[in-house]
Design a protein around this motif. Structure first.
Motif, PDB file in Angstrom:
ATOM      1  N   GLY A 334       0.837  -1.186   0.000  1.00 25.55           N
ATOM      2  CA  GLY A 334       0.000   0.000   0.000  1.00 25.55           C
ATOM      3  C   GLY A 334       0.872   1.237   0.000  1.00 25.55           C
ATOM      4  N   LYS A 335       0.308   2.382  -0.261  1.00 24.21           N
ATOM      5  CA  LYS A 335       1.060   3.636  -0.314  1.00 24.21           C
ATOM      6  C   LYS A 335       0.581   4.560   0.810  1.00 24.21           C
ATOM      7  CE  LYS A 335       3.148   2.486  -4.188  1.00 24.21           C
ATOM      8  NZ  LYS A 335       4.613   2.259  -4.280  1.00 24.21           N
ATOM      9  N   MET A 336       1.522   5.330   1.371  1.00 30.22           N
ATOM     10  CA  MET A 336       1.175   6.272   2.429  1.00 30.22           C
ATOM     11  C   MET A 336       2.174   7.418   2.428  1.00 30.22           C
ATOM     12  SD  MET A 336      -0.657   7.306   4.951  1.00 30.22           S
ATOM     13  CE  MET A 336      -1.730   5.904   5.253  1.00 30.22           C
ATOM     14  N   GLN A 337       1.672   8.621   2.678  1.00 28.18           N
ATOM     15  CA  GLN A 337       2.510   9.804   2.862  1.00 28.18           C
ATOM     16  C   GLN A 337       2.152  10.434   4.200  1.00 28.18           C
ATOM     17  OE1 GLN A 337       2.058  12.522  -0.406  1.00 28.18           O
ATOM     18  NE2 GLN A 337       3.271  11.284  -1.810  1.00 28.18           N
ATOM     19  N   SER A 338       3.179  10.878   4.922  1.00 25.63           N
ATOM     20  CA  SER A 338       2.930  11.554   6.193  1.00 25.63           C
ATOM     21  C   SER A 338       4.167  12.374   6.553  1.00 25.63           C
ATOM     22  CB  SER A 338       2.617  10.544   7.304  1.00 25.63           C
ATOM     23  OG  SER A 338       2.207  11.215   8.483  1.00 25.63           O
ATOM     24  N   ASN A 339       4.056  13.110   7.645  1.00 23.92           N
ATOM     25  CA  ASN A 339       5.157  13.948   8.105  1.00 23.92           C
ATOM     26  C   ASN A 339       5.664  13.466   9.457  1.00 23.92           C
ATOM     27  OD1 ASN A 339       3.287  15.821   6.375  1.00 23.92           O
ATOM     28  ND2 ASN A 339       5.304  16.774   6.330  1.00 23.92           N
ATOM     29  N   VAL A 340       6.946  13.663   9.688  1.00 18.16           N
ATOM     30  CA  VAL A 340       7.529  13.359  10.995  1.00 18.16           C
ATOM     31  C   VAL A 340       6.798  14.178  12.061  1.00 18.16           C
ATOM     32  CG1 VAL A 340       9.635  13.423  12.391  1.00 18.16           C
ATOM     33  CG2 VAL A 340       9.756  12.804   9.970  1.00 18.16           C
ATOM     34  N   PHE A 341       6.561  13.556  13.199  1.00 20.22           N
ATOM     35  CA  PHE A 341       5.817  14.100  14.347  1.00 20.22           C
ATOM     36  C   PHE A 341       4.304  14.053  14.134  1.00 20.22           C
ATOM     37  CE2 PHE A 341       9.784  16.832  14.309  1.00 20.22           C
ATOM     38  CZ  PHE A 341      10.483  15.985  15.149  1.00 20.22           C
ATOM     39  N   LYS A 342       3.859  13.486  13.006  1.00 18.97           N
ATOM     40  CA  LYS A 342       2.429  13.286  12.800  1.00 18.97           C
ATOM     41  C   LYS A 342       2.127  11.780  12.836  1.00 18.97           C
ATOM     42  CE  LYS A 342       1.313  17.493  10.241  1.00 18.97           C
ATOM     43  NZ  LYS A 342       0.696  18.057   9.004  1.00 18.97           N
ATOM     44  N   ASP A 343       0.904  11.446  13.207  1.00 16.88           N
ATOM     45  CA  ASP A 343       0.511  10.048  13.346  1.00 16.88           C
ATOM     46  C   ASP A 343      -0.487   9.667  12.252  1.00 16.88           C
ATOM     47  OD1 ASP A 343       1.955  10.367  15.668  1.00 16.88           O
ATOM     48  OD2 ASP A 343       0.185  10.533  16.958  1.00 16.88           O
ATOM     49  N   PHE A 344      -0.527   8.388  11.924  1.00  9.58           N
ATOM     50  CA  PHE A 344      -1.588   7.864  11.066  1.00  9.58           C
ATOM     51  C   PHE A 344      -1.928   6.458  11.549  1.00  9.58           C
ATOM     52  CE2 PHE A 344       2.384   6.838   8.931  1.00  9.58           C
ATOM     53  CZ  PHE A 344       2.234   5.502   8.560  1.00  9.58           C
ATOM     54  N   THR A 345      -3.090   5.973  11.160  1.00  3.33           N
ATOM     55  CA  THR A 345      -3.603   4.699  11.672  1.00  3.33           C
ATOM     56  C   THR A 345      -3.768   3.705  10.534  1.00  3.33           C
ATOM     57  OG1 THR A 345      -4.772   5.836  13.456  1.00  3.33           O
ATOM     58  CG2 THR A 345      -5.475   3.599  12.948  1.00  3.33           C
ATOM     59  N   LEU A 346      -3.372   2.465  10.813  1.00  4.15           N
ATOM     60  CA  LEU A 346      -3.571   1.352   9.888  1.00  4.15           C
ATOM     61  C   LEU A 346      -4.499   0.344  10.554  1.00  4.15           C
ATOM     62  CD1 LEU A 346       0.084   0.763   8.598  1.00  4.15           C
ATOM     63  CD2 LEU A 346      -1.749   1.995   7.454  1.00  4.15           C
ATOM     64  N   GLY A 347      -5.461  -0.171   9.814  1.00  6.41           N
ATOM     65  CA  GLY A 347      -6.393  -1.138  10.365  1.00  6.41           C
ATOM     66  C   GLY A 347      -7.597  -0.468  10.999  1.00  6.41           C
ATOM     67  N   GLU A 348      -8.527  -1.299  11.483  1.00  2.00           N
ATOM     68  CA  GLU A 348      -9.757  -0.790  12.058  1.00  2.00           C
ATOM     69  C   GLU A 348     -10.093  -1.562  13.329  1.00  2.00           C
ATOM     70  OE1 GLU A 348     -12.710  -1.255   9.070  1.00  2.00           O
ATOM     71  OE2 GLU A 348     -11.940   0.378   7.795  1.00  2.00           O
ATOM     72  N   GLY A 349     -10.923  -0.931  14.142  1.00  8.03           N
ATOM     73  CA  GLY A 349     -11.421  -1.585  15.350  1.00  8.03           C
ATOM     74  C   GLY A 349     -10.308  -1.983  16.291  1.00  8.03           C
ATOM     75  N   LEU A 353      -3.822   0.022  14.450  1.00  5.35           N
ATOM     76  CA  LEU A 353      -2.480   0.338  14.950  1.00  5.35           C
ATOM     77  C   LEU A 353      -2.148   1.778  14.571  1.00  5.35           C
ATOM     78  CD1 LEU A 353      -0.597  -2.933  13.916  1.00  5.35           C
ATOM     79  CD2 LEU A 353      -1.326  -2.294  16.224  1.00  5.35           C
ATOM     80  N   LYS A 354      -1.703   2.532  15.572  1.00  8.50           N
ATOM     81  CA  LYS A 354      -1.330   3.929  15.327  1.00  8.50           C
ATOM     82  C   LYS A 354       0.170   4.010  15.074  1.00  8.50           C
ATOM     83  CE  LYS A 354      -1.319   7.069  18.627  1.00  8.50           C
ATOM     84  NZ  LYS A 354      -1.755   8.099  19.599  1.00  8.50           N
ATOM     85  N   ILE A 355       0.559   4.642  13.971  1.00  9.85           N
ATOM     86  CA  ILE A 355       1.967   4.805  13.604  1.00  9.85           C
ATOM     87  C   ILE A 355       2.392   6.216  13.990  1.00  9.85           C
ATOM     88  CG2 ILE A 355       3.673   4.507  11.784  1.00  9.85           C
ATOM     89  CD1 ILE A 355       1.820   2.068  12.338  1.00  9.85           C
ATOM     90  N   GLU A 356       3.383   6.316  14.883  1.00 15.64           N
ATOM     91  CA  GLU A 356       3.884   7.609  15.356  1.00 15.64           C
ATOM     92  C   GLU A 356       5.276   7.829  14.770  1.00 15.64           C
ATOM     93  OE1 GLU A 356       3.822   7.198  19.565  1.00 15.64           O
ATOM     94  OE2 GLU A 356       1.655   6.849  19.666  1.00 15.64           O
ATOM     95  N   LEU A 357       5.390   8.718  13.820  1.00 18.01           N
ATOM     96  CA  LEU A 357       6.682   8.996  13.184  1.00 18.01           C
ATOM     97  C   LEU A 357       7.485   9.940  14.073  1.00 18.01           C
ATOM     98  CD1 LEU A 357       5.504   9.479   9.480  1.00 18.01           C
ATOM     99  CD2 LEU A 357       6.425   7.419  10.571  1.00 18.01           C
TER     100      LEU A 357
END
Length: 657
Positions: A334-349, A353-357
């Motif tokens: 899969g593809k994802m873009q984000s910034n350092v110090f920002k979080d994004f979530t993969l999966g549901e319920g 899982l929260k990804i903290e860069l």
């Protein structure tokens, strides 16, 4: 009758102003300073807990050893030392100054003859002629003298040199007072008092600076502070964070700082060579912004606040990822873009899982030689992040963007640890011929999918039993055994294969069976790799030594996936770097006092060590035409003995001539 209260007060005064009391305080301060030097100060408390354990951490915290120089007891010791040394100066300076001025011209002949260093000479001619010769002798040797007429007609020449040695005592003690006062000013005693009275409280929550309450903020008029500010390029700040114990205070500034540009130079190895920041200071009192460049050891000072270049870090770089699945049959990223110090979530319920860069590093200097004797070099960018589940539990990961060459082979490397105080454990994923993860992920999608085990078993039986006229029952049994083996590997790698061996094979035959199992799994992996490349429309892979190493490494890596702790692999495949500069801001009103006191201390010690006070008495007796010579010094050493012997010989020659 004596007043007991006066006697007690006098005893306290004698003790408090004594040299032994001041030396005792200095010794305790010296020990505290050694602790403050050896033990890292103002580190995050988690680091101390990991280093010392809970018991010793609590003990050291109670003693204030994590910020020795700002503890109440250390500042109290400084205050006592100032008071004690000040009383020493008050008590002894008049005596020292009196000794500096006096020539001790009231010495008698009897007392002079009691000296260890004395002699007597006869002279011809008048007493006035002897007086002239002796005064010329003293002046030629830089002695100051005073002639005194005696009642019996004799004349006493009292002379001295090196009396300024006594100033060394005064300078040294005044220097200690000045340095301690400077230390008390920089120790911010008013803030300590406010803390004790409850007017100020350390903030421990991780919140925005604007949300910090007034009792955890310091006004711009604060006497002294040492805080940190981190600015990304193009951003502005007007506060610094002062770390105190397990929290911080927000120090408000009387101006704003804007980071216009951050620059860094590297050596050929990738190590930082130099870095600097272009900043703008904006203040209502300035007609236009103050522009300056701050670099290491070249701070900017404005309104008594020194701004130092302390470090640098990521300022929120934009990162691009391929998100490779590590479970199931899927093998496309899969593809994802984000910034350092920002979080994004993969999966549901519950599976979310929260990804903290946390950090991005453009350069990583590593020594990858097996024996550690090779040269360190830059291995390219890396990203550090945490994966946090719905229960709040997190694991930290360190992923390198480019394959690392280890033992002559290329691997994508990812480090994992469950706690900050642990070392990283590394997962090695072999890179394919294109230096990519494609072959590995396609093979993983086939080999670790239990549904593919019967398919692989059927293809393997067709190859291995071809031309052997095997009956259908033997083929079915062979395929069933292979399916069970591949399903076991798909569940938990070699660990599950070992469990299968223990359950189904007698102990005496396990070594031979294990060798057969591993060969079957290896052959199945080759078959799976060929099948996955065929499905992707790629040419078949030649079964050479390189391919064999790739498959063996891939199988080892897949076996370790159960310990990796996350169902995906984040591959960094693009970035847009944004730098941030770290500044240390200090207001040290006591700094100049400490510098001045240090200079005074050096002068005082120099005077006490290298200046010797020497005194000479020359008693001229006209009636007997004799001169009595006596000499003393505050230090009876070899230099004094040689000087006395030289003067004695010169005086004998003076009167014989």
């Amino acid at each position: 009758m004596k007043n007991p209260n006066l006697s007690t007060a006098r005893a306290f005064y004698e003790l408090f102003s004594s040299m032994r009391f001041a030396i005792s305080l200095l010794s305790i301060l010296g020990i505290a300073s050694i602790i403050g030097t050896v033990l890292k100060q103002n580190e995050p408390y988690n680091n101390y807990v990991a280093q010392f354990g809970k018991f010793w951490f609590d003990m050291f915290e109670m003693l204030g050893l994590y910020d020795v120089y700002h503890t109440a007891w250390f500042l109290a010791l400084l205050a006592f030392l100032v008071a004690s040394t000040g009383l020493c100066i008050y008590r002894n300076t008049p005596i020292m100054l009196h000794e500096l001025k006096t020539f001790r011209e009231h010495a008698t002949e009897k007392s002079l003859r009691a000296f260890n260093h004395q002699n007597e000479y006869a002279f011809d001619g008048s007493a006035d002629d002897a007086l002239k010769r002796l005064t010329a002798f003293l002046a030629a040797r830089d002695f100051r003298y005073r002639p005194v007429a005696q009642a019996d007609g004799a004349t006493l020449l009292a002379a001295k040199a090196g009396s300024y040695q006594r100033l060394g005592y005064i300078f040294t003690h005044v220097a200690i007072v000045v340095i301690c006062i400077g230390g008390l000013m920089d120790g911010n005693v008013p803030l300590k008092i406010e803390e004790l009275l409850g007017y100020k409280a350390v903030e421990t929550r991780d919140i925005l600076a604007t949300e910090v309450p007034p009792q955890s903020r310091l006004s711009p008029a604060n006497l002294s502070f040492r805080g940190n500010m981190t600015l990304a390029e193009g951003t502005t700040g007007n506060v610094a964070f002062v770390r105190i114990r397990d929290g911080y205070l927000v120090q408000e500034l009387p101006f704003t700082v804007t980071l216009k540009q951050f620059r860094i130079e590297h050596y050929a190895t990738g190590q930082p060579k130099s870095f600097e920041s272009d900043v703008e200071i904006r203040d209502p009192e300035l007609k236009e912004p103050l522009k300056a460049t701050i670099s290491v050891n070249h701070p900017l000072t404005y309104k008594g606040i020194a701004i130092y270049q302390s470090d640098f870090q990521d300022g929120g770089s934009r990162l691009e990822f391929n998100i490779w699945p590590l479970r199931g049959a899927a093998h496309e990223p899969g593809k994802m873009q984000s910034n350092v110090f920002k979080d994004f979530t993969l999966g549901e319920g519950d599976d979310a899982l929260k990804i903290e860069l946390d950090d991005f590093r453009m350069f990583n200097i590593l020594n990858l030689s097996a024996d550690g004797k090779g040269k360190s070099h830059n291995v390219g960018p890396s990203v550090t992040f945490k994966v946090r589940d719905t229960q709040g539990q997190a694991r930290e990961y360190l992923n390198y963007m480019q394959p690392l060459t280890l033992d002559g082979r290329a691997y994508f490397v990812s480090g994992m640890r469950a706690a900050q105080n642990e070392d990283f454990k590394y997962l090695r994923i072999p890179a394919d011929g294109e230096n990519s993860l494609g072959d590995y992920m396609r093979l993983r999608g086939v080999l670790l999918d239990p549904a593919m085990a019967p398919v692989l078993a059927k293809r393997m039986s067709g190859r291995m039993l071809e031309g052997q006229n095997a009956n259908p029952e033997m083929i079915a049994k062979f395929e069933s055994s292979m399916t069970h083996l591949l399903e076991a590997f798909a569940r938990d790698g070699y660990t599950e294969v070992a469990n299968l061996l223990e359950k189904s094979v007698p102990e005496a035959e396990r070594d031979k069976a294990a060798e057969a199992y591993f060969k079957i799994i290896n052959s199945a992996a080759f078959e799976g790799l060929a099948m996955s490349r065929e499905q992707a429309g790629l040419p078949a892979l030649e079964p050479d030594a390189r391919a064999q190493r790739f498959v063996a490494d891939a199988l080892n890596s897949m076996s370790d996936l159960s310990f990796y702790g996350t169902p995906f692999y984040l591959e960094l495949n693009g970035f847009e770097q944004r730098q941030a500069s770290g500044f240390q801001l200090t207001r040290s009103p006591g700094k100049n006092l400490v510098y001045g006191g240090s200079v005074l201390l050096v002068l005082g010690i120099f005077a006490m060590i290298y200046l010797r006070e020497r005194r000479i008495w020359l008693l001229i007796k006209p009636e007997s035409q004799r001169v009595l010579f006596a000499m003393s010094s505050n230090r009876k050493n070899r230099d004094f003995e040689n000087e006395y012997a030289r003067y004695d010989a010169q005086l004998q020659a003076l009167f014989k001539g």
